[in-house]
Enzyme design. Structure first.
Site, PDB file in Angstrom:
ATOM      1  N   ARG A  91       0.831  -1.223   0.000  1.00 35.31           N
ATOM      2  CA  ARG A  91       0.000   0.000   0.000  1.00 35.31           C
ATOM      3  C   ARG A  91       0.860   1.265   0.000  1.00 35.31           C
ATOM      4  O   ARG A  91       0.506   2.273   0.592  1.00 35.31           O
ATOM      5  CB  ARG A  91      -0.952   0.029   1.193  1.00 35.31           C
ATOM      6  CG  ARG A  91      -1.954  -1.093   1.229  1.00 35.31           C
ATOM      7  CD  ARG A  91      -2.947  -1.024   0.062  1.00 35.31           C
ATOM      8  NE  ARG A  91      -4.070  -1.914   0.283  1.00 35.31           N
ATOM      9  CZ  ARG A  91      -4.091  -3.206  -0.017  1.00 35.31           C
ATOM     10  NH1 ARG A  91      -3.037  -3.775  -0.561  1.00 35.31           N
ATOM     11  NH2 ARG A  91      -5.166  -3.936   0.197  1.00 35.31           N
TER      12      ARG A  91
ATOM     13  N   SER B 265     -10.445  -0.764   3.631  1.00 38.23           N
ATOM     14  CA  SER B 265      -9.657  -0.918   4.862  1.00 38.23           C
ATOM     15  C   SER B 265      -9.217   0.449   5.359  1.00 38.23           C
ATOM     16  O   SER B 265      -8.595   1.204   4.615  1.00 38.23           O
ATOM     17  CB  SER B 265      -8.403  -1.752   4.591  1.00 38.23           C
ATOM     18  OG  SER B 265      -8.746  -3.011   4.085  1.00 38.23           O
TER      19      SER B 265
ATOM     20  N   GLU C 263      -4.497   3.498   6.580  1.00 38.33           N
ATOM     21  CA  GLU C 263      -4.291   3.324   5.150  1.00 38.33           C
ATOM     22  C   GLU C 263      -4.932   4.485   4.380  1.00 38.33           C
ATOM     23  O   GLU C 263      -4.487   4.884   3.320  1.00 38.33           O
ATOM     24  CB  GLU C 263      -4.934   1.999   4.716  1.00 38.33           C
ATOM     25  CG  GLU C 263      -4.375   1.448   3.432  1.00 38.33           C
ATOM     26  CD  GLU C 263      -5.431   0.815   2.574  1.00 38.33           C
ATOM     27  OE1 GLU C 263      -6.053   1.559   1.784  1.00 38.33           O
ATOM     28  OE2 GLU C 263      -5.632  -0.401   2.685  1.00 38.33           O
TER      29      GLU C 263
HETATM   30  N1  EPU Z   1     -10.503 -11.015  10.221  1.00 38.32           N
HETATM   31  C1  EPU Z   1     -11.159 -11.121  11.432  1.00 38.32           C
HETATM   32  N2  EPU Z   1     -12.109 -10.181  11.733  1.00 38.32           N
HETATM   33  C2  EPU Z   1     -12.440  -9.183  10.881  1.00 38.32           C
HETATM   34  C3  EPU Z   1     -11.773  -9.085   9.631  1.00 38.32           C
HETATM   35  C4  EPU Z   1     -10.797 -10.015   9.322  1.00 38.32           C
HETATM   36  O1  EPU Z   1     -10.892 -11.988  12.222  1.00 38.32           O
HETATM   37  O2  EPU Z   1     -13.319  -8.393  11.227  1.00 38.32           O
HETATM   38  C5  EPU Z   1      -9.518 -12.045   9.861  1.00 38.32           C
HETATM   39  C6  EPU Z   1     -10.131 -13.011   8.840  1.00 38.32           C
HETATM   40  O3  EPU Z   1     -10.770 -14.050   9.457  1.00 38.32           O
HETATM   41  C7  EPU Z   1      -8.927 -13.474   8.059  1.00 38.32           C
HETATM   42  C8  EPU Z   1      -7.965 -12.319   8.136  1.00 38.32           C
HETATM   43  O4  EPU Z   1      -8.423 -11.475   9.193  1.00 38.32           O
HETATM   44  O5  EPU Z   1      -8.354 -14.568   8.674  1.00 38.32           O
HETATM   45  C9  EPU Z   1      -7.859 -11.558   6.834  1.00 38.32           C
HETATM   46  O6  EPU Z   1      -9.110 -10.993   6.460  1.00 38.32           O
HETATM   47  P1  EPU Z   1      -9.457 -10.618   4.947  1.00 38.32           P
HETATM   48  O7  EPU Z   1      -9.240 -11.790   4.058  1.00 38.32           O
HETATM   49  O8  EPU Z   1     -10.804  -9.996   4.933  1.00 38.32           O
HETATM   50  O9  EPU Z   1      -8.351  -9.583   4.520  1.00 38.32           O
HETATM   51  P2  EPU Z   1      -7.692  -8.344   5.261  1.00 38.32           P
HETATM   52  O10 EPU Z   1      -6.277  -8.681   5.550  1.00 38.32           O
HETATM   53  O11 EPU Z   1      -8.542  -7.919   6.424  1.00 38.32           O
HETATM   54  C10 EPU Z   1      -6.743  -7.272   3.092  1.00 38.32           C
HETATM   55  C11 EPU Z   1      -6.787  -5.933   2.389  1.00 38.32           C
HETATM   56  C12 EPU Z   1      -8.104  -5.754   1.663  1.00 38.32           C
HETATM   57  C13 EPU Z   1      -8.269  -6.870   0.678  1.00 38.32           C
HETATM   58  C14 EPU Z   1      -8.194  -8.206   1.423  1.00 38.32           C
HETATM   59  C15 EPU Z   1      -8.229  -9.384   0.477  1.00 38.32           C
HETATM   60  C16 EPU Z   1      -5.343  -4.476   3.685  1.00 38.32           C
HETATM   61  C17 EPU Z   1      -5.268  -3.308   4.606  1.00 38.32           C
HETATM   62  N3  EPU Z   1      -6.564  -4.857   3.346  1.00 38.32           N
HETATM   63  O12 EPU Z   1      -7.723  -7.227   4.129  1.00 38.32           O
HETATM   64  O13 EPU Z   1      -8.016  -4.540   0.931  1.00 38.32           O
HETATM   65  O14 EPU Z   1      -9.498  -6.779  -0.018  1.00 38.32           O
HETATM   66  O15 EPU Z   1      -6.952  -8.284   2.171  1.00 38.32           O
HETATM   67  O16 EPU Z   1      -7.005  -9.496  -0.182  1.00 38.32           O
HETATM   68  O17 EPU Z   1      -4.326  -4.997   3.269  1.00 38.32           O
HETATM   69  C18 EPU Z   1      -8.432  -2.209   1.075  1.00 38.32           C
HETATM   70  O18 EPU Z   1      -7.199  -2.054   1.037  1.00 38.32           O
HETATM   71  O19 EPU Z   1      -9.222  -1.227   1.132  1.00 38.32           O
HETATM   72  C19 EPU Z   1      -8.968  -3.554   1.090  1.00 38.32           C
HETATM   73  C20 EPU Z   1     -10.270  -3.801   1.249  1.00 38.32           C
END
Ligand code: EPU
Length: 341
Positions: free
Chosen positions: A167, A241, A337
Site C-alpha cells: 500500500r 480498509s 491506510e
Molecule cells: N478477520 C477477522 N475479523 C475481521 C476481519 C478479518 O478476524 O473483522 C480475519 C479473517 O478471518 C482473516 C484475516 O483477518 O483470517 C484476513 O481478512 P481478509 O481476508 O478480509 O483480509 P484483510 O487482511 O482484512 C486485506 C486488504 C483488503 C483486501 C483483502 C483481500 C489491507 C489493509 N486490506 O484485508 O483490501 O481486499 O486483504 O485481499 O491490506 C483495502 O485495502 O481497502 C482492502 C479492502
C-alpha cells in the site's frame, strides 16, 4: 472547466462526508489541468492549498477544504502494442477502476481479475499500490505518466521509479503532493496465469461449481467475496480498509501467540509477520460498533463506515479510539491506510 465555489464534496468521496471545497473544478486533459493551475496561481487568494481528487475512495475529509480541489476526469483506454506474451494497455487516470477491469476481462487480457470491484479510479491505483486476494498492482504495472506541479512537465515513471511497497509508492512518500498521475499503462497477459492461493477464492470457486478456471470465473469469485464482506459505498459510506495490516518481528509474534493462540498472522520473508488488523480490532470488541453515524463494519472490522451523517472528525475520533485499544491490548500500533485531509 467551470470553477465552482463553496462546493459540496459529498458525491465525490466514498465516505459520503459532507465537506465543502472553497473552489472546485474538473479536468479532462493535462492542458486543462495546466489552465486550472494558472487560474489558481493568478487568483487574488493565490497562497491557498490545492488537492487533486480521483475517485475519492481512499480519503477521509475531516473538515471543509479551504482551497482548490481539482477532480481528475481524464478518460480513455488504449491498446498500445503487444508481443507474444503481453498486451500493453493505457488507461486515463479518471477511468473507473472496476469498469477498466471488466473491459480487460471482456478482451481476455489477464492480470486484473483478482483486483475486481475495488472502488476508485485508475489514477489512484499506483498511488497506494492497490492489492487484493494475492495480487498487487505492482504485478501488472508497466509505467505511468504524471504532471509535475512545479516544473509543469510530464514525466514517465517505470515500475522501479514508483518504489512500490505494501500500500505504498513514491507518490505517498518522497514525491507526496508533487505529481498528478495522468495515465497508467498495464502489462496484461494474453495467456493468463491464475492466482487462486487465497483461501477464500478457492472456496468461492467451489461454491460456484467452477470446473475450468478462467479470468471470468476468478473475477466473479472475487466480486462475490467482496460483496459479502465489504460494504457497498453507494449504500454505506466507507473507504475500504481504514488501517494497514501491521508487520511485527517474529519474536513479538511468538509472544502474542502464547497469549492469544487464535491470532491471525502470515510469515513474511526476513523474520517478520503480518498480522490481520481486522482480527485485532474485532478482539477489542469494535466489530459492528456504532456511535452516532460513525461505526465499524459488522462483517469486516478493518472497515470504518459512515451510516449517514457522520462527520469526518467523528470517524477520525473513532479510528483513534480503535488504535489506542489495539495498542493497549496487543502492544501493536495500527497505521492508517486512508489519507486524512
Ligand atoms: N478477520 C477477522 N475479523 C475481521 C476481519 C478479518 O478476524 O473483522 C480475519 C479473517 O478471518 C482473516 C484475516 O483477518 O483470517 C484476513 O481478512 P481478509 O481476508 O478480509 O483480509 P484483510 O487482511 O482484512 C486485506 C486488504 C483488503 C483486501 C483483502 C483481500 C489491507 C489493509 N486490506 O484485508 O483490501 O481486499 O486483504 O485481499 O491490506 C483495502 O485495502 O481497502 C482492502 C479492502
Amino acid at each position: 472547466m467551470k470553477i465552482q465555489e463553496n462546493f459540496s464534496l459529498r458525491p465525490y468521496n466514498s465516505f459520503g462526508i459532507d465537506a465543502r471545497a472553497r473552489y472546485f473544478a474538473s479536468f479532462q486533459s493535462v492542458d486543462q489541468l495546466e489552465s486550472l493551475q494558472w487560474e489558481m496561481q493568478h487568483h487574488a487568494l493565490k497562497d491557498q492549498q490545492y488537492m487533486v481528487l480521483g475517485g475519492g475512495s481512499n480519503i477521509l475529509l475531516t473538515g471543509d477544504f479551504n482551497g482548490w480541489v481539482f477532480r481528475n476526469e481524464i478518460e480513455g483506454i488504449e491498446e498500445l502494442h503487444e508481443d507474444a506474451e503481453y498486451v500493453y494497455v493505457k488507461a486515463g487516470a479518471g477511468v473507473n477502476w472496476h469498469a477498466f477491469v471488466q473491459y480487460c476481462i471482456s478482451k481476455n487480457w489477464g492480470g486484473l481479475e483478482n483486483l475486481s470491484l475495488i472502488p476508485g479510479n485508475v489514477g489512484a491505483s499506483p498511488m497506494q499500490n492497490i492489492g487484493a486476494y494475492g495480487v498487487e498492482l505492482d504485478d501488472v504495472f508497466w509505467d505511468l505518466e504524471a504532471y509535475h506541479w512545479q516544473d509543469k512537465k510530464v514525466h514517465t515513471f517505470t515500475r522501479q521509479d514508483c518504489e512500490f511497497g505494501y500500500r505504498e509508492s513514491v507518490f505517498k512518500k518522497r514525491f507526496k503532493g508533487q505529481f498528478v498521475i495522468l495515465n497508467v499503462t498495464f502489462q496484461l497477459r494474453k495467456h493468463p496465469v491464475f492466482h487462486t492461493s487465497y483461501g477464500a477464492i478457492q472456496q468461492e470457486l467451489e461454491k460456484l461449481g467452477v470446473k475450468e478456471l478462467s479470468i471470468q470465473a476468478i473475477s466473479q469469485a472475487v466480486i462475490n467475496i467482496r460483496s459479502s464482506k465489504l460494504p457497498d459505498p453507494k449504500k454505506i459510506g466507507n473507504a475500504g480498509s481504514f488501517f494497514k495490516n501491521p508487520t511485527i518481528p517474529v519474536e513479538k509474534y511468538h509472544e502474542l501467540k502464547e497469549l492469544f493462540p487464535e491470532i491471525v498472522g502470515y510469515h513474511l520473508p526476513g523474520d517478520e509477520v503480518k498480522l490481520a488488523a481486522g482480527w485485532l480490532i474485532e478482539q477489542c470488541g469494535w466489530k459492528g460498533y456504532r456511535k452516532g453515524d460513525a461505526g465499524c463494519h459488522s462483517q469486516q472490522a478493518l472497515v470504518l463506515v459512515n451510516h449517514g451523517n457522520a462527520t469526518g472528525k467523528e470517524i477520525l475520533d473513532l479510528s483513534q479510539e480503535i488504535v489506542e485499544s489495539v495498542e493497549f491490548k496487543f502492544g501493536v500500533e495500527l497505521e492508517k491506510e486512508v489519507n486524512i485531509i
